[in-house]
Design a protein around this motif. Structure first.
Motif, PDB file in Angstrom:
ATOM      1  N   GLU A 118      25.568 -15.496 -35.349  1.00 17.60           N
ATOM      2  CA  GLU A 118      26.709 -14.790 -34.767  1.00 17.60           C
ATOM      3  C   GLU A 118      26.294 -13.423 -34.235  1.00 17.60           C
ATOM      4  OE1 GLU A 118      30.373 -12.323 -36.748  1.00 17.60           O
ATOM      5  OE2 GLU A 118      29.896 -14.290 -37.612  1.00 17.60           O
ATOM      6  N   ARG A 119      25.511 -12.684 -35.013  1.00 17.43           N
ATOM      7  CA  ARG A 119      25.084 -11.348 -34.599  1.00 17.43           C
ATOM      8  C   ARG A 119      24.123 -11.417 -33.418  1.00 17.43           C
ATOM      9  NH1 ARG A 119      28.300  -8.827 -34.390  1.00 17.43           N
ATOM     10  NH2 ARG A 119      26.876  -7.141 -33.795  1.00 17.43           N
ATOM     11  N   LEU A 120      23.217 -12.376 -33.434  1.00 14.95           N
ATOM     12  CA  LEU A 120      22.287 -12.501 -32.313  1.00 14.95           C
ATOM     13  C   LEU A 120      23.036 -12.846 -31.029  1.00 14.95           C
ATOM     14  CD1 LEU A 120      19.426 -12.451 -31.217  1.00 14.95           C
ATOM     15  CD2 LEU A 120      19.195 -14.860 -31.858  1.00 14.95           C
ATOM     16  N   GLN A 121      24.005 -13.732 -31.131  1.00 12.19           N
ATOM     17  CA  GLN A 121      24.797 -14.077 -29.953  1.00 12.19           C
ATOM     18  C   GLN A 121      25.463 -12.831 -29.368  1.00 12.19           C
ATOM     19  OE1 GLN A 121      27.845 -17.010 -30.624  1.00 12.19           O
ATOM     20  NE2 GLN A 121      28.631 -16.883 -28.535  1.00 12.19           N
ATOM     21  N   ALA A 122      26.030 -12.006 -30.235  1.00 10.89           N
ATOM     22  CA  ALA A 122      26.696 -10.792 -29.773  1.00 10.89           C
ATOM     23  C   ALA A 122      25.707  -9.831 -29.115  1.00 10.89           C
ATOM     24  CB  ALA A 122      27.396 -10.106 -30.942  1.00 10.89           C
ATOM     25  N   GLU A 123      24.516  -9.719 -29.672  1.00 10.82           N
ATOM     26  CA  GLU A 123      23.539  -8.779 -29.126  1.00 10.82           C
ATOM     27  C   GLU A 123      22.954  -9.276 -27.815  1.00 10.82           C
ATOM     28  OE1 GLU A 123      20.798  -7.172 -32.184  1.00 10.82           O
ATOM     29  OE2 GLU A 123      22.287  -7.838 -33.649  1.00 10.82           O
ATOM     30  N   LEU A 124      22.745 -10.583 -27.695  1.00 11.41           N
ATOM     31  CA  LEU A 124      22.238 -11.136 -26.433  1.00 11.41           C
ATOM     32  C   LEU A 124      23.280 -11.051 -25.327  1.00 11.41           C
ATOM     33  CD1 LEU A 124      20.335 -14.360 -27.618  1.00 11.41           C
ATOM     34  CD2 LEU A 124      19.392 -12.087 -27.160  1.00 11.41           C
ATOM     35  N   PRO A 168      22.629 -15.115 -20.419  1.00 10.63           N
ATOM     36  CA  PRO A 168      23.331 -14.544 -21.573  1.00 10.63           C
ATOM     37  C   PRO A 168      24.411 -15.486 -22.093  1.00 10.63           C
ATOM     38  CG  PRO A 168      23.134 -12.934 -19.808  1.00 10.63           C
ATOM     39  CD  PRO A 168      22.717 -14.252 -19.230  1.00 10.63           C
ATOM     40  N   PRO A 169      24.574 -15.528 -23.408  1.00  8.45           N
ATOM     41  CA  PRO A 169      25.656 -16.355 -23.963  1.00  8.45           C
ATOM     42  C   PRO A 169      27.000 -15.697 -23.717  1.00  8.45           C
ATOM     43  CG  PRO A 169      24.636 -15.081 -25.709  1.00  8.45           C
ATOM     44  CD  PRO A 169      23.834 -14.803 -24.456  1.00  8.45           C
ATOM     45  N   ARG A 170      28.065 -16.466 -23.866  1.00  7.83           N
ATOM     46  CA  ARG A 170      29.400 -15.885 -23.785  1.00  7.83           C
ATOM     47  C   ARG A 170      29.588 -14.946 -24.965  1.00  7.83           C
ATOM     48  NH1 ARG A 170      33.847 -20.443 -23.424  1.00  7.83           N
ATOM     49  NH2 ARG A 170      35.138 -18.557 -23.533  1.00  7.83           N
ATOM     50  N   PRO A 171      30.120 -13.766 -24.722  1.00  6.84           N
ATOM     51  CA  PRO A 171      30.364 -12.880 -25.870  1.00  6.84           C
ATOM     52  C   PRO A 171      31.385 -13.494 -26.805  1.00  6.84           C
ATOM     53  CG  PRO A 171      31.407 -12.016 -23.870  1.00  6.84           C
ATOM     54  CD  PRO A 171      30.556 -13.187 -23.457  1.00  6.84           C
ATOM     55  N   PRO A 172      31.226 -13.304 -28.105  1.00 10.49           N
ATOM     56  CA  PRO A 172      32.189 -13.854 -29.065  1.00 10.49           C
ATOM     57  C   PRO A 172      33.593 -13.347 -28.767  1.00 10.49           C
ATOM     58  CG  PRO A 172      30.238 -13.009 -30.188  1.00 10.49           C
ATOM     59  CD  PRO A 172      30.138 -12.555 -28.769  1.00 10.49           C
ATOM     60  N   SER A 173      34.557 -14.244 -28.802  1.00  6.99           N
ATOM     61  CA  SER A 173      35.952 -13.889 -28.521  1.00  6.99           C
ATOM     62  C   SER A 173      36.754 -13.860 -29.806  1.00  6.99           C
ATOM     63  CB  SER A 173      36.573 -14.897 -27.543  1.00  6.99           C
ATOM     64  OG  SER A 173      37.981 -14.723 -27.463  1.00  6.99           O
ATOM     65  N   PRO A 174      37.591 -12.833 -29.986  1.00 10.05           N
ATOM     66  CA  PRO A 174      38.436 -12.803 -31.196  1.00 10.05           C
ATOM     67  C   PRO A 174      39.426 -13.957 -31.234  1.00 10.05           C
ATOM     68  CG  PRO A 174      39.090 -11.077 -29.650  1.00 10.05           C
ATOM     69  CD  PRO A 174      37.792 -11.644 -29.151  1.00 10.05           C
ATOM     70  N   GLN A 175      39.669 -14.600 -30.055  1.00 13.28           N
ATOM     71  CA  GLN A 175      40.592 -15.733 -29.989  1.00 13.28           C
ATOM     72  C   GLN A 175      39.833 -17.054 -30.036  1.00 13.28           C
ATOM     73  OE1 GLN A 175      42.577 -14.433 -26.341  1.00 13.28           O
ATOM     74  NE2 GLN A 175      44.475 -14.262 -27.547  1.00 13.28           N
ATOM     75  N   GLY A 176      38.507 -16.982 -30.344  1.00 14.01           N
ATOM     76  CA  GLY A 176      37.724 -18.204 -30.440  1.00 14.01           C
ATOM     77  C   GLY A 176      37.632 -18.908 -29.102  1.00 14.01           C
ATOM     78  N   LYS A 202      25.393  -8.587 -24.796  1.00 14.84           N
ATOM     79  CA  LYS A 202      25.672  -7.228 -24.341  1.00 14.84           C
ATOM     80  C   LYS A 202      25.206  -7.035 -22.900  1.00 14.84           C
ATOM     81  CE  LYS A 202      25.501  -4.970 -28.877  1.00 14.84           C
ATOM     82  NZ  LYS A 202      24.775  -3.996 -29.721  1.00 14.84           N
ATOM     83  N   PRO A 203      25.992  -6.355 -22.085  1.00 12.68           N
ATOM     84  CA  PRO A 203      25.632  -6.166 -20.675  1.00 12.68           C
ATOM     85  C   PRO A 203      24.278  -5.485 -20.476  1.00 12.68           C
ATOM     86  CG  PRO A 203      27.928  -5.569 -21.053  1.00 12.68           C
ATOM     87  CD  PRO A 203      27.329  -5.809 -22.405  1.00 12.68           C
ATOM     88  N   GLY A 204      23.911  -4.608 -21.395  1.00 14.05           N
ATOM     89  CA  GLY A 204      22.662  -3.875 -21.236  1.00 14.05           C
ATOM     90  C   GLY A 204      21.435  -4.573 -21.791  1.00 14.05           C
ATOM     91  N   TYR A 205      21.596  -5.789 -22.337  1.00 17.31           N
ATOM     92  CA  TYR A 205      20.442  -6.460 -22.944  1.00 17.31           C
ATOM     93  C   TYR A 205      19.426  -6.856 -21.874  1.00 17.31           C
ATOM     94  CZ  TYR A 205      17.489  -9.746 -25.429  1.00 17.31           C
ATOM     95  OH  TYR A 205      16.399 -10.392 -25.962  1.00 17.31           O
ATOM     96  N   ARG A 206      18.159  -6.576 -22.134  1.00 21.70           N
ATOM     97  CA  ARG A 206      17.062  -6.962 -21.246  1.00 21.70           C
ATOM     98  C   ARG A 206      16.174  -7.955 -21.976  1.00 21.70           C
ATOM     99  NH1 ARG A 206      20.236  -5.308 -18.516  1.00 21.70           N
ATOM    100  NH2 ARG A 206      20.208  -3.565 -17.027  1.00 21.70           N
ATOM    101  N   CYS A 207      15.979  -9.106 -21.393  1.00 18.96           N
ATOM    102  CA  CYS A 207      15.269 -10.194 -22.061  1.00 18.96           C
ATOM    103  C   CYS A 207      13.794  -9.874 -22.252  1.00 18.96           C
ATOM    104  CB  CYS A 207      15.427 -11.485 -21.252  1.00 18.96           C
ATOM    105  SG  CYS A 207      14.628 -12.916 -22.010  1.00 18.96           S
ATOM    106  N   ALA A 208      13.326 -10.044 -23.463  1.00 18.60           N
ATOM    107  CA  ALA A 208      11.909  -9.982 -23.821  1.00 18.60           C
ATOM    108  C   ALA A 208      11.709 -10.980 -24.950  1.00 18.60           C
ATOM    109  CB  ALA A 208      11.510  -8.577 -24.260  1.00 18.60           C
ATOM    110  N   PRO A 209      10.534 -11.612 -25.044  1.00 17.48           N
ATOM    111  CA  PRO A 209      10.324 -12.611 -26.102  1.00 17.48           C
ATOM    112  C   PRO A 209      10.676 -12.064 -27.481  1.00 17.48           C
ATOM    113  CG  PRO A 209       8.520 -12.671 -24.544  1.00 17.48           C
ATOM    114  CD  PRO A 209       9.360 -11.479 -24.167  1.00 17.48           C
ATOM    115  N   ILE A 210      11.353 -12.881 -28.270  1.00 18.45           N
ATOM    116  CA  ILE A 210      11.706 -12.531 -29.642  1.00 18.45           C
ATOM    117  C   ILE A 210      10.730 -13.210 -30.591  1.00 18.45           C
ATOM    118  CG2 ILE A 210      13.385 -12.981 -31.481  1.00 18.45           C
ATOM    119  CD1 ILE A 210      15.611 -12.398 -29.514  1.00 18.45           C
ATOM    120  N   ALA A 211      10.128 -12.433 -31.476  1.00 19.65           N
ATOM    121  CA  ALA A 211       9.299 -12.997 -32.545  1.00 19.65           C
ATOM    122  C   ALA A 211      10.231 -13.330 -33.705  1.00 19.65           C
ATOM    123  CB  ALA A 211       8.232 -11.997 -32.969  1.00 19.65           C
ATOM    124  N   LEU A 212      10.346 -14.606 -34.010  1.00 22.89           N
ATOM    125  CA  LEU A 212      11.307 -15.061 -35.023  1.00 22.89           C
ATOM    126  C   LEU A 212      10.615 -15.221 -36.374  1.00 22.89           C
ATOM    127  CD1 LEU A 212      14.139 -15.867 -35.702  1.00 22.89           C
ATOM    128  CD2 LEU A 212      13.752 -18.107 -34.685  1.00 22.89           C
TER     129      LEU A 212
END
Length: 362
Positions: free
Chosen positions: A118-124, A351-359, A126-136
């Protein structure tokens, strides 16, 4: 530590031998021998320590760094602590921030970030997010045993795949094979790479040093499975430990190359903060005859200290011993035909759809 307080025997199934105090710990409990030999000498006969997992809600999951000698700029750790119990793990001191021991607590008191997807979806999103490889999974193995139950890594990987976001792994967990369906598909779009950590080919040494991680031959089989699935895979010889594992360097590289590893790297043993004490305890219990020699060689590579955190040298060390190991690695790397893994593609990110409070109502 005086002799009365030193651990007298290893704990079965665990890498650390004691609850080494964290550097921020305000109150420290120590045992005192009452003459009956009941404090440390009999610990090996006590019931085994049980792994405890606490679920937590993370406020943010992407960690960023600008270290010049680290091959990634951002990472996500689904867990804190690691049940693999590798005695040499550079991440052990991070448990001190939780007022827990970087020793036994690091491998027995774990934390699962149950809202990580859930948190990663929200962070990805964000309008200002710039894609760079994520080390998981860097500060903790994303495929440690508790992933079977929590499946947080699987959820994160599903999200990254849906967004066409590049991801990399360093792991010694064979559970990654469970996710070959996602990894193989992402590999076709240059969205994933994996390094499998191989410390030793000696089963007995591995069992003492990394007691709950996969056996060496199982990790080689994992390299082969990833390679056959089309996933770019390399081998990371980490850590290289002078007078303990350094003689295996070429053998590990040869075995990994034979299993299908396309690239390889190595890291010298690092001993930041409390890890110095964890490591010295382990060394005295398992190699008392050469403990002083091992530490002398390490200090020769670290400017006379147990550890030097300077960028550029902390991963490899410096001096004649470090130079010799670097040269051996370079010669074997060329002889075996290793090369770099292909660069990951950031241009496909959606980018994913930002989480909606209305689901999903609208």
């Amino acid at each position: 530590m005086d002799d009365a307080r030193k651990p007298q025997a290893p704990l079965k199934g665990r890498g650390a031998a004691s609850h080494v105090a964290g550097r921020y710990q305000k109150a420290v409990t120590t045992g005192a021998d009452d003459g009956w030999g009941s404090v440390y000498a009999d610990e090996a006969g006590l019931p085994p320590l049980r792994t405890q997992v606490r679920e937590e809600r993370a406020r943010t999951v992407i960690s960023r760094n600008d270290s010049p000698d680290v091959g990634f700029s951002q990472s996500v750790n689904p867990y804190r602590g690691c049940e693999h119990g590798c005695v040499y793990c550079f991440a052990r001191p991070s448990h001190a921030y939780l007022d827990l021991s970087p020793g036994l607590d690091f491998e027995t008191k774990l934390f699962a970030k149950t809202n990580a997807v859930e948190r990663l979806q929200a962070e990805l999103a964000k309008p200002g997010y710039r894609c760079a490889p994520i080390a998981l999974g860097i500060n903790t193995d994303a495929y440690q045993p508790i992933e079977r139950r929590y499946r947080i890594t699987r959820g994160l990987l599903e999200l990254l795949a849906a967004c066409h976001h590049p991801v990399s792994f360093v792991t010694k967990g064979v559970l990654i094979e469970r996710d070959l369906d996602l990894l193989a598909a992402m590999a076709r779009d240059r969205l994933v790479s994996v390094y499998v950590s191989v410390t030793s080919l000696d089963n007995h040494l591995s069992a003492r040093m990394e007691p709950r991680a996969a056996a060496p031959h199982t990790r080689l089989r994992l390299i082969r499975a990833l390679h056959q699935a089309g996933v770019p895979v390399g081998a990371l010889v980490a850590p290289v430990i002078p007078a303990i594992t350094d003689h295996e360097l070429e053998h590990i590289l040869e075995a990994a190359r034979g299993a299908g590893a396309q690239s390889a790297g190595y890291v010298m043993l690092r001993l930041p903060h409390e890890l110095k004490t964890v490591w010295r305890e382990w060394l005295e219990l398992h190699y008392p005859d050469r403990a002083a020699h091992v530490m002398s060689l390490l200090q020769q590579m670290r400017g006379g200290k147990d550890y030097d955190s300077a960028f550029g040298t902390r991963m490899r060390g410096q001096g004649p011993v470090a130079d010799l190991i670097a040269k051996r690695f370079e010669v074997a790397y060329r002889r075996l035909g290793f090369s770099r893994l292909p660069a990951l593609d950031t241009s496909r990110f959606t980018p994913p759809r930002p989480p909606s409070p209305q689901g999903e109502l609208f």
